[in-house]
Structures are given as C-alpha cells and as structure tokens.
Design an enzyme around this catalytic site. Structure first.
Site, PDB file in Angstrom:
ATOM      1  N   GLU A 465       2.965  14.297   3.341  1.00 51.93           N
ATOM      2  CA  GLU A 465       3.272  14.068   1.935  1.00 51.93           C
ATOM      3  C   GLU A 465       2.044  14.468   1.102  1.00 51.93           C
ATOM      4  O   GLU A 465       1.983  15.575   0.628  1.00 51.93           O
ATOM      5  CB  GLU A 465       3.681  12.602   1.723  1.00 51.93           C
ATOM      6  CG  GLU A 465       4.575  12.464   0.511  1.00 51.93           C
ATOM      7  CD  GLU A 465       5.521  11.265   0.546  1.00 51.93           C
ATOM      8  OE1 GLU A 465       5.728  10.652   1.596  1.00 51.93           O
ATOM      9  OE2 GLU A 465       6.068  10.977  -0.532  1.00 51.93           O
ATOM     10  N   GLU A 742       0.229   0.796   1.323  1.00 50.05           N
ATOM     11  CA  GLU A 742       1.395   1.194   0.528  1.00 50.05           C
ATOM     12  C   GLU A 742       2.357   0.026   0.344  1.00 50.05           C
ATOM     13  O   GLU A 742       2.908  -0.177  -0.729  1.00 50.05           O
ATOM     14  CB  GLU A 742       2.119   2.330   1.260  1.00 50.05           C
ATOM     15  CG  GLU A 742       3.420   2.769   0.629  1.00 50.05           C
ATOM     16  CD  GLU A 742       4.027   3.965   1.349  1.00 50.05           C
ATOM     17  OE1 GLU A 742       3.787   4.110   2.562  1.00 50.05           O
ATOM     18  OE2 GLU A 742       4.723   4.750   0.687  1.00 50.05           O
TER      19      GLU A 742
END
Ligand code: BGC
Length: 870
Positions: A465, A742
């Site tokens: 990502e 996260e």
C-alpha cells in the site's frame, strides 16, 4: 544612535530542498530576530535585493514595510530568470531602532523553464523492465576537462529513481530522488555543485535508474507502469573551468547503457543483487564500455520539471539489533527493538555463489516473522556473492517497514544494523513529562511520522500500500507540523493533491493518484470524493498556516480548496445537505465497528459527510479572509453556517450519543455555539461511562481531546488519554508498541494479532505503523505542557501558554523551534502549586493562562519568564 541589541539571523528565501537554488521566480523572504533584550517586537522591515553582494548593481528595495511578521515577505523587484543570481539582505525596525543589515544571502534561480533543458531523457533499448521487474539500467558517459572546475551545476532527474556518481564518488547521500509526485503532471529535479568531484583530464558520470514509484508495483493490485513504460535518466551538467571554458555534459544517445549487479529493485518486493554481474570500474573513467550499447533517446514526459521542494530522503539513524535468535532452519532473526522504515546494512564475508536473503516484518508469530501482514509485498532483499571479499551490502531503491529481520545465509555475518530512512525534515518539537508512558506515546508518534514521511505522507510503510492516503494525512497534519518542520514536505504534496483532483473537483483518496484497482465494485469510491479524506484539501493548508504562518500554501492551494468545496456543494440538495448514498469511509476503524467492516462506525457517516462539508467551507472562508478575498469570505462563511445549521437540525439528537458525534459537533463547529458546552458535557459523560476507553476512529480521534479540553473537561480528557485498557493509546504502550498502530487492538488482549480481515476477503489490514491515532500528540504539547500557536497571529507570532497538569504529573516540558525562534515551557510542582519557566522568541508575544483562571490572560513579551500557578 540607540543601542542595537537585536540582529537578524536565518534568512530563508523561497522553498527549496536544494540549498543551492530556488525554484520560484519571486521567492518569499523570511528571517529571524535574535536578541539579548526582552520584549522585542518588530514594527517594520526592509528587504533589499541586488545582483552584487555589495548591493551596487540592479538594486531594489521593498521600502519600509510596516509589519510585525518575519514570515514570507514579498520578493521586491523583478522576477528571477533561470540561473540568475541575486543577493538579499534584511533589516528590521525593532523597539524604536533599526537593526544592522543581516548577513547577505546569495540566491540562485534554478532552471525555471522547459527550454533551459538541453538534456534529452535516455532509456535502455529493448528494456526488459517494460514487461517485468528486471535489471536496472546503468548509464555512463566520459568527458574531458582541460582544467579544474570553478563553477558547476548538475541538474538531474529521472523517470524512476536515480543514484548518480561522478568519478566513482556518489554525488549525494540522498535516496529515492527525485521523490514521488504526480509524475504525469510534474517531476522534480535536483541540483548539485559537483566541482569537488571533477578533475582535469578524463571524468566519468554514471546514473542507475530503478523503477521506484514510476514503474514499480503500486497498490494491493500490484500495478506496474502506472506512470509510464520507460524509466529514463535526465542530466545536464554545466561546468566552467579555470581556463574560462564552458563545458556542458547532457544526457543523449551518446551515453552508454548496460546493466550491472542490481538485477531487480521494487519498492514493495525488495532487491536482487548478483555480484557476479558486477562491472567493476564503470563509475570511473577509462572503463572499457565497448560492450555497452548506446542509450535510447526517450520521449519522456518531463514537460514540467521543477526543483524539488520536499526535503530529500536520507538515512537519518542507524540502529543495532537488541537481540537475535537462531532459527532451527539456520537463519537468524534480529530484533531492532524499534518498528521503523528503512533497510539493513550488513558486513558479510562468504564465497562465490553464497546467497544472503533478508526478510522483514513488524511482528513475530510463533517466533517467526509474520509476513502475512505485508500482504503481497515481498519485502525481501537477496544478494548473491561472487567471491570471498568482505562486503558491505545494503539495498538500493527499496524500503521496508520492520522491527524484525531474518537473515538467511551461509556467509559469515560480521555486522548488521537497521538504517532509518525518511524525508529529512528538520526536527522542531520536543515533549517530555513525568509519565514515561506518555513519553513513549510521543516517541511512537514520532517514529510513525518518520516511517511514513517518505516523499509523501503515507498510510503505512510495510504492506502493498504505502500510499498518500488523504484522510490519514489530514488527521495527522497538525501533530506532524509540530514535531517536524513539514512545510516543504506537505506543501509539495498539496500541489499534487490539487493536480490530481478529478474534473468535478473531487479530491483523490490517495495522492499521488493511482487508478483504482479493477477488483473493486465501484472504482469511483476508490478514486476520490470521500468525506474526511478529500477534506485534506482545506485542513492541511490550514494546519501549515497555523504552524508556520504559511500563507504561500493557502495562496497556492486556494483554487483547489474552492474546487473541493464546489464539488461538495454540487452534491448537496435544497436543504444544503449531501444526501447519503455514496460509500464513505466514515469514522474509519471505530473500535466498535466489526473488525472486517471498518467503515461501519457508530457515528452516522451521512452526518460526518456534512460535518466535514461545513468545516471545509468554513476553512475556505477563513482562508479567503487571510488572502483578502472579501466576497469569497462572505460566501463561504455563509455556506458553512447554512450547512452547519442543517446538519445540526437533522442530527442534533444523534450527535450527543457518540464521542465522534460530539467531538465533530464541537471542533467542526456544527452545533450552535450556545449548545457546545452541553455537548462537551455529554462527551465527558460518554468517556466516563466507558471508563476512558476510546470509542473513536480515524476522524473522531484527532478531535475528541480538543473538544473535551476546550470546555474544561480535563478530567475526562486525561481519563481517555491515560486509560491503559483496550482500546486506548496507552493500551498500545502497555503491549510494547514502538510505533502507532493502525487498529486500536492490532494486538489483542490475549496477545494474538487481530485478524484484520476486510470483509472476509482475506485482505488483512493490520499495520503496526499508521500515524492517524498519533494525532493526539499535538494535544499533549498544547494542553499538558501548554504551548500552542494562536491562529490570530499564526506561526507562533503569538503563543498561548496554557498548561493543564493532571494531578498524577509532577512536571512537563515542551519546546518548538518556531519561525520566530525557540519557544518553550517547562513546569513542575512547586509549593503546593506549580512553577513554569517560559521562553518566548524575539518578535513573538506570549499569553499565559493558568488552569484555574481560564478567562484571565497574562501578556508576556519575548525573553524568559517564570510564573507560579495553581
Ligand atoms: C489505509 C488507510 C486508509 C484507508 C481508507 C487503508 O487501507 O491503510 O489508512 O485511510 O484504507 O479506507
């Protein structure tokens, strides 16, 4: 004659990552006052520019400008032309007296127009890298100088990422040049003075180009060639020799190209280096390159080359392992004790054919690297040895997010360190207090900023990502701008945000934009226009304005902000509201949302959409006022009021039921002012009712602490901050986090790693290095230590000192290297109350507010102060 105690230091002209050149035709001029005196205030200044250091040729002056600001004064006189050199000096009228002139600052313009480039982009004929990850092209060229260089400039760029040497010496220690921008629209170049590398007689320049972000894999769909098929190099060296000769060395088809030991390099996957393919000596002159072929002139899209303004990427620290364990299979796992982004550097000794394989991961599972969390990023560097030399090896053109690394080899490992890599921004903020867990929280935020400020602000540094997600960046912008000087970094990224805006004004979800993965049902949802993500268009420039008084970015981004707000307006109906319908990320990763459906937050995403719509309109209206656009100011403030009013009308009963509802209603100014205190009370109750456990996701978290403290609910705010149970900031610390996670529960209370499956599609989404929740850190500066910029006079021209000690804290301190100089506060317990030492830089004003007397502000001039408070 009055006594002159104040002088000017630190003249900054324009915005450039190069110390040599500026990229603006009319660069702004900033400075700092330095004084042994207190209560120093600037009343006026004068900026002079000339084409000689004596100021006797082409002299221009700003005249005397009445202003207290030392930030971004206008360039006096005519615009700079390419390569033009000017000299700048400033003096200030301070406390009734003029300072002497500052030291003279030399300013040189870069190549400002496309026509300045005579170099031609070159690539490798039949480049196998077009079809698959392949050996990196290596370009070389020899040239002769009749005498030494008195002046030289190397302007260099690439499609891909380059490393360049002259006569066997690296030109720079910078990595990943020219950084990542929206390449189809603009590509940076770098400028170096290479005189000390050049010599009389034969010289050689060589450039290696890796795929990087230009042609390498991007996104979870592992797209290659997003920005073009061909990588290429572009270099223009302009040399003047002592004999007065002008020599130009430019890339063209006369350069030679081949491949060397770098057989593969990809940001996600890592490198393959085979020393058996080394071509020893090619970086020096005299190398026999007769087997190399001529480079191919490429039609590169270098239409808009600009001097890089984001700080260059470098290795900024080197970390030794804290332990290592040998695996039954013979490989060794090293623990570096810190989750970071970067690469390994090793000394090894083996024999021909030995392989050294390095693998990376953030966490272990059953004693092994947990590489599943990397998804499809291999994060594996392989080196194949050619002989028994002792070698120092490190990968180029890739980085990994890791705390643990496994080294698999038969060769002898003499030494191994992890090198930390990020955009090398000046560190400006420091925070410390008597609670070591809070200090660790600050440190973890800092480390997540480091790991994710690599050319663009990314979500995470490890999996497939590493994209410039706008929502994450807006959430973190204020904190980021307090810890590091991010003006150049974020201002550059914002230009790409504007360039990538979709035709209807929608801001992309990540910038630079990479076309959405085709495996999504609705590519539009993954292109842009999402609430709280697209609002980076207004929130980030405003954060830079607050932290640095950076009007230039407001000016540069103004059209982009307008387009974003017009886009939102176009979606709204007759009641001024955007109706639900489109997918929204919403309060992403709300801890109460199902782990596999992080968008299903408690707070209604239709409400959030409109709250951010109102807020963006308001920030745009405020920006219009700063820029003197009266009509726009009126229009957008009214729009903001209307959207807020409708949003309030529709959701007022729901708002107080969630923490994110309350926090947004207060901080985004959705609730009427008269209602906000009562909403803050509801918020404090909500926090109490769950014993301080956090209940907000990406959008609510940055706002929840300010919403509480704004209305004096410090008990609740500290309860939230100091809570150690899941979900909470200190829960992560208790579980040994060394960076921000996260997910609040990336490590579950039973020690297992959260599954993080997105919608059962085995799309694991668990990163241990995402900065969004680190957004709380700026609250610690502003409310625990108590130091904040004041938006009325941004850039810390006026500073609020408002400490709010929790009874458990015995001391705290914070400092910020502001545009005016160092501002700091340090308080400690003292005779049943507290005593604070405060430093205010010359030219600034401080306001002290004691916790017990929030209405009474004590004015403080520059210099040192000590205050006692209860
Ligand atoms: C990223 C985020 C991002 C989010 C948007 C994730 O995959 O890692 O941080 O903001 O998607 O939904």
């Amino acid at each position: 004659m009055g006594k002159v105690v104040t002088s000017l230091v630190y003249i900054r002209v324009g915005r450039s990552a190069d110390t040599l050149i500026v990229g603006q035709r009319r660069p702004f001029v900033s400075w700092q006052l330095q004084s042994s005196d207190s209560n120093v205030l600037q009343e006026a200044y004068e900026v002079q520019v000339a084409s000689t250091a004596e100021f006797d040729c082409n002299f221009v002056t700003s005249g005397i400008v009445q202003s207290s600001s030392v930030i971004q004064a206008q360039w006096p006189g005519t615009s700079l032309k390419s390569r033009e050199v000017r000299y700048v000096r400033v003096k200030a009228f301070v406390n009734g007296d003029w300072t002497s002139w500052s030291a003279v600052k030399r300013v040189e313009a870069g190549l400002l127009a496309g026509k300045d480039w005579r170099a031609i982009p070159i690539g490798m004929p039949n480049d196998p890298g077009i079809d698959e990850i392949a050996p990196a092209p290596v370009f070389r060229k020899e040239f002769i100088l009749d005498s030494s260089a008195t002046q030289s400039r190397l302007y260099v760029s690439s499609q891909g990422i380059f490393s360049v040497t002259i006569n066997d010496q690296p030109v720079t220690d910078e990595l990943f040049n020219p950084g990542w921008t929206s390449y189809k629209k603009r590509i940076a170049y770098r400028t170096y003075d290479v005189s000390s590398l050049l010599r009389t007689g034969p010289n050689a320049i060589s450039i290696v180009v890796g795929d990087g972000w230009f042609r390498g894999q991007l996104t979870w769909a592992l797209y290659r060639k997003v920005f073009g098929d061909h990588v290429s190099a572009l270099a223009q060296m302009e040399i003047t020799t002592t004999s007065g000769k002008k020599v130009e060395v430019i890339t063209d088809k006369n350069w030679k190209v081949s491949t060397c030991e770098l057989r593969a390099a990809d940001i996600y996957d890592g490198v393959l280096v085979d020393f058996n393919k080394e071509q020893i000596g090619y970086q020096a002159s005299g190398f026999d390159d007769s087997s190399w072929v001529n480079a191919e002139e490429i039609e590169g899209n270098f239409a808009s080359l600009f001097p890089m303004t984001s700080p260059p990427i470098r290795v900024t620290a080197s970390i030794s392992p804290i332990s290592h364990t040998e695996d039954s299979s013979g490989s060794t796992i090293y623990d570096f004790g810190q989750n970071l982004a970067g690469h390994l550097r090793m000394k090894i000794k083996g024999k021909r054919g030995d392989r050294v394989t390095l693998r990376h991961a953030e966490v272990l599972k059953d004693g092994q690297l947990n590489r599943a969390l990397l998804r499809r990023a291999k994060a594996e560097d392989i080196f194949v040895l050619s002989d028994e030399r002792e070698l120092e090896i490190t990968p180029n053109f890739t980085f990994h997010g890791f705390r643990y690394a496994e080294i698999d080899t038969n060769a002898e490992i003499i030494d191994v360190v992890a090198e930390v890599v990020h955009s090398d921004m000046p560190r400006i903020g420091n925070f410390e207090c008597s609670n070591t867990m809070l200090n660790k929280l600050h440190s973890n935020t800092l480390w997540s900023q480091r790991a994710n400020f690599i050319s663009v602000p990314t979500d995470c540094p490890q999996r497939d990502e590493r994209l410039g997600w706008t929502g994450d960046a807006q959430a973190f912008a204020s904190t980021a701008s307090t810890i590091y000087d991010c003006e150049g970094f974020l201002a550059s990224w914002m230009l790409d945000l504007a360039l990538d805006q979709l035709p209807d004004g929608a801001v992309c979800n990540y910038v630079p934009y990479v076309p959405a993965a085709s495996d999504f049902d609705s590519p539009r949802d993954f292109a842009g226009g999402r609430a709280g993500w697209g609002d980076a268009a207004t929130i980030v420039p405003w954060a830079l304005y607050e932290a640095y008084g950076d009007k230039e970015t407001l000016r540069d981004q103004y059209d982009s902000m307008v387009r974003w707000v017009e886009y939102l307006e176009s979606k709204s109906d007759a009641t001024d509201l955007i109706p639900p319908g489109e997918f929204q990320f919403g309060d992403w990763l709300d801890p109460d949302a199902p782990a596999n459906k992080p968008w299903l937050a408690k707070c209604d995403s239709a409400y959030i959409t409109n709250a951010f719509f109102a807020y963006s309109a308001r920030l745009l209206g405020q920006s219009a006022a700063v820029l003197g656009k009266e009509a726009d100011h009126q229009y957008y403030m009214e729009l903001a009021d209307r959207v807020s009013a409708s949003t309030w009308k529709k959701w007022q009963l729901e708002i107080p039921t969630t923490a994110t509802g309350c926090a947004t209603a207060i901080e985004l100014e959705i609730a009427p002012e008269s209602e906000r205190a009562s909403i803050a009370k509801s918020l404090a109750k909500l926090v109490d009712s769950v014993n301080g456990r956090i209940s907000t996701g990406f959008l609510g978290t940055p706002l929840v602490m300010p919403a509480l403290s704004r209305y004096g609910h410090f008990d609740a705010a500290y309860k939230l901050l100091l809570n150690e149970e899941v979900p909470g900031w200190l829960y992560q610390i208790k579980r040994g986090a060394t960076s921000m996670w996260e997910r609040w529960d990336a490590l579950l209370p039973d020690g297992e790693i959260q599954q993080g499956d997105l919608d059962g599609s085995s799309n694991t989404m668990v990163s241990f290095n995402h900065y969004a929740y680190g957004a709380v850190t700026v609250w610690m500066y502003r409310n625990i230590a108590g130091i904040s910029p004041m938006i009325e006079r941004p850039g810390y021209e006026e500073i609020l000192f408002a400490p709010n000690p929790h009874p458990s804290l015995t001391w705290a301190r914070a400092s910020v290297e502001t545009r005016f100089g160092l501002a700091s506060i340090e308080w400690k317990e003292y005779e049943g109350g507290y005593k604070a030492d405060i430093e205010i830089p010359a030219g600034s004003i401080g306001w002290f507010v004691a916790p017990s007397s929030s209405d009474e502000r004590i004015r403080m001039g520059s210099g040192s102060h000590t205050v006692e408070f209860k």
